[in-house]
Design an enzyme around this catalytic site. Structure first.
Site, PDB file in Angstrom:
ATOM      1  N   ASP A   1       0.824  -1.205   0.000  1.00 38.65           N
ATOM      2  CA  ASP A   1       0.000   0.000   0.000  1.00 38.65           C
ATOM      3  C   ASP A   1       0.863   1.262   0.000  1.00 38.65           C
ATOM      4  O   ASP A   1       1.862   1.336   0.716  1.00 38.65           O
ATOM      5  CB  ASP A   1      -0.862  -0.046   1.278  1.00 38.65           C
ATOM      6  CG  ASP A   1      -1.796   1.128   1.391  1.00 38.65           C
ATOM      7  OD1 ASP A   1      -2.663   1.277   0.516  1.00 38.65           O
ATOM      8  OD2 ASP A   1      -1.657   1.908   2.356  1.00 38.65           O
TER       9      ASP A   1
ATOM     10  N   GLU B   1       1.147  -0.522  -5.067  1.00 40.01           N
ATOM     11  CA  GLU B   1       0.103   0.483  -5.264  1.00 40.01           C
ATOM     12  C   GLU B   1       0.771   1.821  -5.541  1.00 40.01           C
ATOM     13  O   GLU B   1       1.209   2.514  -4.628  1.00 40.01           O
ATOM     14  CB  GLU B   1      -0.807   0.603  -4.039  1.00 40.01           C
ATOM     15  CG  GLU B   1      -2.038   1.432  -4.355  1.00 40.01           C
ATOM     16  CD  GLU B   1      -2.436   2.455  -3.304  1.00 40.01           C
ATOM     17  OE1 GLU B   1      -3.439   3.154  -3.526  1.00 40.01           O
ATOM     18  OE2 GLU B   1      -1.742   2.583  -2.275  1.00 40.01           O
TER      19      GLU B   1
END
Ligand code: GLC
Length: 613
Positions: free
Chosen positions: A259, A301
């Site tokens: 993330d 990401e």
């Protein structure tokens, strides 16, 4: 290092020099490096035998995730099935959806109301109570593996929740823990950072620091104030986070979504994005994974423009992420929906198609986040289209403010100061299904369903891994209930994070229902995509002129097959003025035999014209 087994040793030998080199470059700390190596062996030894088998099999087929049989779905455990055990009971449904990869949205321990949808992790080794336990997770991943499903989870490594044990101890003033974050006892350095660091949530969480009055310090919080940025200058942070990564990998996770990865290294007088140390860390993570758990792959990401995304693949000799999101294509697709103009999308496709075929992109229409308008404005400039006015148009159209618009979305982080805003909404609602249904407009509804299917057909035509957003397969609409929930009402992303509607899903077997049209429409495309070799990522892909700015034309070809795909992004019936080589093509979607010349294409229509060569 203590004696290890031969498999581990072999993998270690392959990477040790580079791993040590990078580690020392960053940390100059041999003790911490040898601790890391010992722990890697510990996690390797603790890895279950089924997972070790999976590792061995995948080491033999390192390209397993590059095949065109991959299809993903992302879902929230609670929305979809209440808890982890519930998901395990619904695996048959997921099989019916033809997916072989599920992304379980954040499920680790987090504080309700201060969780950012689970992206503020309070304990990396504990499942959120309401969702179940680590044992439930292990049982689910085991059951998934038996059914041929890969499991993806988020590894939120940029920050922890302010309720994480480290943060709690830091707040008490324990120096060791304060050094795992960015603490400042006055605002001079925070103010200096603010001069060069952009804001992620300018409206819902302005600024990059939070003042903690109880200890008279500022702490860096790039995202929400309760998400404290970790300081990867401290080798303890890196080591401990790698142990967390390996701990979770050993629970049977196949795909780690790292993330917000561009943000993990901070440096004064920079934007604190994409710094070179980020790549060092990701490269080390890749090697650590390849040594301990080689069946586990990394999904980065990186929500940025293509030239910033691509470096996260690393190089052929020193790869970093296995897969990355095709985010600009996603945003540009919605741009084409709102403008009915494919020129920017065509240019975007040309960029993506010119990249090495080894790069695996994850293609998607919607995900749990907003749509940010990171478009190529330099390109749009030539048509006299300016950034601010264009964003306003897109947002007006997709929120249904623009006359003639069919979409129902909501703005996200609308910043009156800059005129900037992003957008939320489900695929179905953005395609007009919600509005047409409410207005009982049959014709509009049919069009909306066609648009929804056309967009999916477009997603499926791209190389890489298509990922559905749970609920899209049954045309699920926006969920407005978050407006009444104080913990969610400030974050419009909850508009498209509604509970999965099982009643609606049941209608997928009712002939002629919207759900049936979408579900079976997708199913047909999914099956074709998995079966037909031209969808493989080894095919050449290029765009073609259709002489109509609403119709996107793409060709995929390998030595055996040629596929001419046409997508009409306008609601009007049109003709694609193409003139492909003679001979009969078969539209894989309707079975119709036809020539790939001057093709009439209905509003929001699609063709997948195939020919053996
Ligand atoms: C990622 C997630 C997003 C979250 C942010 C902070 O961008 O996709 O939902 O808000 O990270 O963790």
């Amino acid at each position: 290092m203590a004696k290890t087994d031969s498999i581990f040793q072999k993998r270690m030998n392959r990477h040790q020099d580079e791993l040590k080199w990078l580690y020392m470059e960053l940390y100059q700390n041999t003790d911490m490096f040898s601790e890391l190596c010992d722990k890697m062996y510990e996690y390797y030894s603790g890895r279950g035998s089924a997972l070790k088998k999976r590792d061995a099999a995948r080491e033999k087929k390192p390209g397993w995730y590059k095949k065109n049989d991959m299809l993903g779905m992302m879902l929230y455990i609670d929305n979809f099935a209440g808890n982890i055990k519930g998901v395990e009971k619904k695996l048959d449904y997921l099989e019916q959806c033809n997916v072989n990869y599920i992304h379980l949205m954040p499920f680790l321990d987090t504080i309700e109301g201060r969780s950012d949808g689970g992206y503020a992790v309070a304990d990396f080794r504990r499942v959120k109570k309401e969702l179940g336990t680590m044992e439930d997770l292990e049982s689910l991943t085991g059951a998934c593996h038996e059914k041929g499903l890969n499991v993806c989870m988020d590894f939120v490594m940029n920050h922890t929740s302010e309720e994480h044990e480290w943060a709690k101890r830091a707040r008490k003033g324990e120096g060791e823990y304060m050094s795992r974050y960015f603490f400042f006892d006055n605002d001079a350095i925070p103010a200096a950072y603010e001069r060069t660091v952009p804001q992620v949530f300018p409206v819902t969480a302005p600024g990059n620091f939070t003042y903690l009055p109880e200890i008279g310090h500022y702490v860096m919080t790039t995202f929400y104030p309760y998400q404290w940025d970790l300081n990867y200058r401290n080798p303890r942070v890196f080591n401990e986070m790698m142990y967390n990564f390996l701990f979770l990998a050993n629970k049977g996770i196949d795909i780690m979504r790292i993330d917000a990865v561009p943000y993990i290294w901070k440096e004064l007088n920079t934007s604190c994005r994409n710094l070179s140390q980020v790549h060092t860390i990701v490269r080390m993570m890749r090697m650590i994974g390849e040594i301990v758990c080689p069946s586990v792959i990394l999904l980065g990401e990186v929500v940025m423009e293509p030239e910033k995304v691509v470096p996260y693949f690393g190089t052929v000799e020193k790869p970093e992420c296995h897969m990355l999101y095709n985010v600009t294509t996603m945003a540009t697709t919605w741009n084409s929906v709102a403008t009915r103009d494919i020129r920017l999308l065509k240019q975007q496709m040309d960029i993506v198609n010119s990249l090495p075929k080894e790069y695996v992109f994850l293609n998607y229409l919607r995900c749990h986040d907003d749509i940010g308008w990171g478009l190529d404005y330099r390109y749009l400039m030539q048509f006299g289209i300016g950034e601010v006015s264009h964003k306003k148009y897109l947002n007006d159209f997709l929120t249904g403010q623009y006359s003639g618009s069919f979409a129902k979305g909501e703005l996200y982080n609308s910043d009156p100061a800059s005129g900037d805003a992003r957008l939320c909404g489900t695929t179905a609602s953005l395609c007009g299904i919600e509005k047409a249904r409410e207005e009982k407009d049959k014709e509009a509804l049919e069009k909306a369903v066609r648009l929804d299917l056309m967009l999916h057909a477009y997603m499926f035509i791209q190389s890489g891994i298509p990922v559905l957003y749970s609920g899209d397969e049954t045309g699920q609409e926006n969920d407005y209930s978050y407006h009444a929930d104080p913990a969610k009402q400030d974050d419009s992303r909850y508009l498209h994070r509604g509970k999965f509607d099982w009643k609606l899903a049941e209608k997928r077997t009712e002939k002629g229902s919207i759900q049936e049209k979408i579900f079976t429409g997708l199913e047909m495309m999914e099956k074709i995509r998995k079966k037909v070799s031209v969808f493989g990522s080894d095919s050449d892909v290029w765009t073609i002129d259709t002489w109509d700015d609403s119709i996107l034309g793409l060709i995929r070809a390998n030595g055996k097959e040629k596929l001419v795909a046409l997508f009409n992004f306008s609601g009007q019936d049109k003709t694609a003025w193409i003139n492909e080589d003679d001979g009969e093509y078969t539209d894989l979607l309707s079975g119709r035999k036809m020539q790939a010349k001057g093709v009439d294409i209905p509003g929001y229509g699609v063709y997948w014209l195939m020919k053996k060569i």
